[in-house]
Scaffold this motif. Structure first.
Motif, short mmCIF file in Angstrom:
data_model
loop_
_atom_site.label_atom_id
_atom_site.label_comp_id
_atom_site.label_asym_id
_atom_site.label_seq_id
_atom_site.Cartn_x
_atom_site.Cartn_y
_atom_site.Cartn_z
N ASP A 196 1.07 -1.28 -0.02
CA ASP A 196 0.52 0.25 -0.22
C ASP A 196 0.66 1.44 -0.20
O ASP A 196 1.89 1.46 0.84
N PRO A 197 0.87 2.02 -1.11
CA PRO A 197 1.77 2.71 -0.81
C PRO A 197 1.15 4.52 -0.01
O PRO A 197 1.98 5.11 0.51
N THR A 198 0.20 4.44 0.28
CA THR A 198 0.29 5.41 1.30
C THR A 198 -0.27 4.79 2.73
O THR A 198 0.09 5.41 4.27
N PHE A 199 0.81 3.85 3.00
CA PHE A 199 1.34 2.98 4.35
C PHE A 199 2.14 3.89 4.78
O PHE A 199 3.29 3.73 4.15
N ASP A 200 2.56 4.71 6.14
CA ASP A 200 3.53 5.29 6.09
C ASP A 200 4.14 4.73 7.64
O ASP A 200 3.16 4.77 8.47
N PRO A 201 5.34 4.26 7.03
CA PRO A 201 5.96 3.69 8.38
C PRO A 201 6.27 4.38 9.66
O PRO A 201 6.78 3.84 10.82
N SER A 202 6.42 5.34 9.83
CA SER A 202 7.25 6.70 10.08
C SER A 202 5.68 7.08 11.93
O SER A 202 6.47 7.68 12.56
N ASP A 203 4.46 6.43 11.24
CA ASP A 203 3.29 6.51 11.89
C ASP A 203 2.78 5.71 13.12
O ASP A 203 2.06 4.67 13.22
#
Length: 354
Positions: free
Chosen positions: A124-131
């Motif tokens: 998923d390109p919208t996944f933000d691993p920093s959140d």
């Protein structure tokens, strides 16, 4: 350009490591940060670590670094300084020192460039691993363990959970982290209003898992800072009760470090109380499983009578038997019946182990 990898056989390297008299420190660390040129970063760090006689396993990707290493005790300060200087993002990085360590955890340095430092299967390109979720220290972990509105979720593999886990922790039954992530979302969907505390060995999996849960709408997500290793260290230092029971599985020669005296697992062959992981001595199998001393003697370190008998064959006949054989998953999983359980008094020949 010189060859930047080991060129000595594993057997020779292991013998050299076992002959060492100098004390070593086993530790792990990870960091999610942007690496523009992973291969160049890997090669420079390889030269530094080789020069300091560091052994271990290091994965590098565009998303960061993940490492488990063994460092000579008298070079630990130099290693720490060199690591912190490798990139500004690594300055002050927490190093998880092993809890139960004889320094014989690794005997070779392997550094690989990968697509991800932890295989997660996320596309998923919208996944933000920093959140990520909120960090919890040892005291906060214990407080949360007493809260009825809090669920502890183990983000390790089933064989890690089997030998030790936090009290009442939920197991996400799988062989891989990539399988666990969607399973965790599905299993916890009805508990979105509760506090979700995620944990793993050293923090790298549960940190990304916490971000994944937040990405799927879970608001109250936490994860244990530094994982089981850091939790146990800090709890002991502070005189806190340990809420993790049993043994912490580790991915090196030790295959585990003791957190509490409790033995909560059982021998996969006879069912006796035991939490010692071993690999089947038959190299054509190499299955990871739990084996008690009695079964180790009965099966000569093998997972079954079939493997024991194969190991006793002449080398040429053994190789002929193994040719073209598919072993599948090399980790014992009860749900897949990779190993038939035997009981005292059973005939060894009745256990085929396949």
């Amino acid at each position: 350009m010189p060859v930047l990898h080991n060129r000595v056989s594993n057997d020779e390297l292991r013998a050299l490591m076992l002959a060492e008299t100098e004390a070593r420190v086993t530790l792990s660390f990870y960091k999610y940060f942007r690496i523009a040129h992973p291969q160049a970063f890997r090669d420079e760090l390889y030269k530094v670590m080789t020069g300091l006689s560091v052994f271990g396993r290091v994965y590098i990707a565009a998303e960061g670094i993940n490492a488990q290493v063994s460092v000579p005790q008298n070079r630990f300060a130099a290693f720490k300084s060199a690591l912190y200087a490798a990139d500004a993002a690594l300055e002050g990085l927490r190093l998880n020192i092993a809890l139960d360590d004889d320094g014989k955890s690794f005997w070779v340095l392997r550094m690989k460039v990968r697509e991800r430092i932890v295989a997660d299967g996320i596309t998923d390109p919208t996944f933000d691993p920093s959140d990520v979720g909120h960090y919890l220290n040892a005291g906060q972990v214990n407080d949360m363990a007493d809260d009825p509105q809090t669920l502890f979720v183990d983000m390790r593999n089933h064989y890690e959970y089997e030998v030790g886990h936090f009290e009442h922790a939920i197991e996400i039954p799988s062989d891989t982290f990539r399988e666990q992530l969607p399973m965790a979302v599905e299993m916890l969907e009805k508990d979105k209003g509760k506090n979700i505390v995620m944990y793993c060995t050293g923090g790298i999996r549960c940190e990304k898992a916490s971000a994944y849960m937040r990405h799927h709408g879970f608001a109250n997500v936490y994860h244990v800072e530094g994982g089981i290793i850091e939790y146990a260290r800090r709890a002991r230092e502070q005189g806190l009760p340990l809420r993790f029971t049993g043994k912490n599985f580790v991915f090196d020669q030790r295959l585990g470090e003791r957190i509490t005296p409790d033995v909560i697992a059982h021998c996969h062959q006879c069912g006796a109380s035991c939490d010692t992981h071993v690999n089947c001595l038959n190299q054509g199998c190499n299955l990871l499983f739990i084996q008690c001393p009695a079964c180790a003697q009965r099966y000569r370190g093998c997972c079954s009578a079939a493997c024991r008998d194969e190991l006793a064959l002449p080398p040429d006949e053994r190789r002929a038997r193994r040719a073209g054989r598919e072993n599948g998953v090399k980790i014992f999983n009860k749900s897949r019946q990779r190993l038939s359980l035997t009981r005292p008094g059973d005939k060894p020949e009745e256990t085929d182990g396949r």
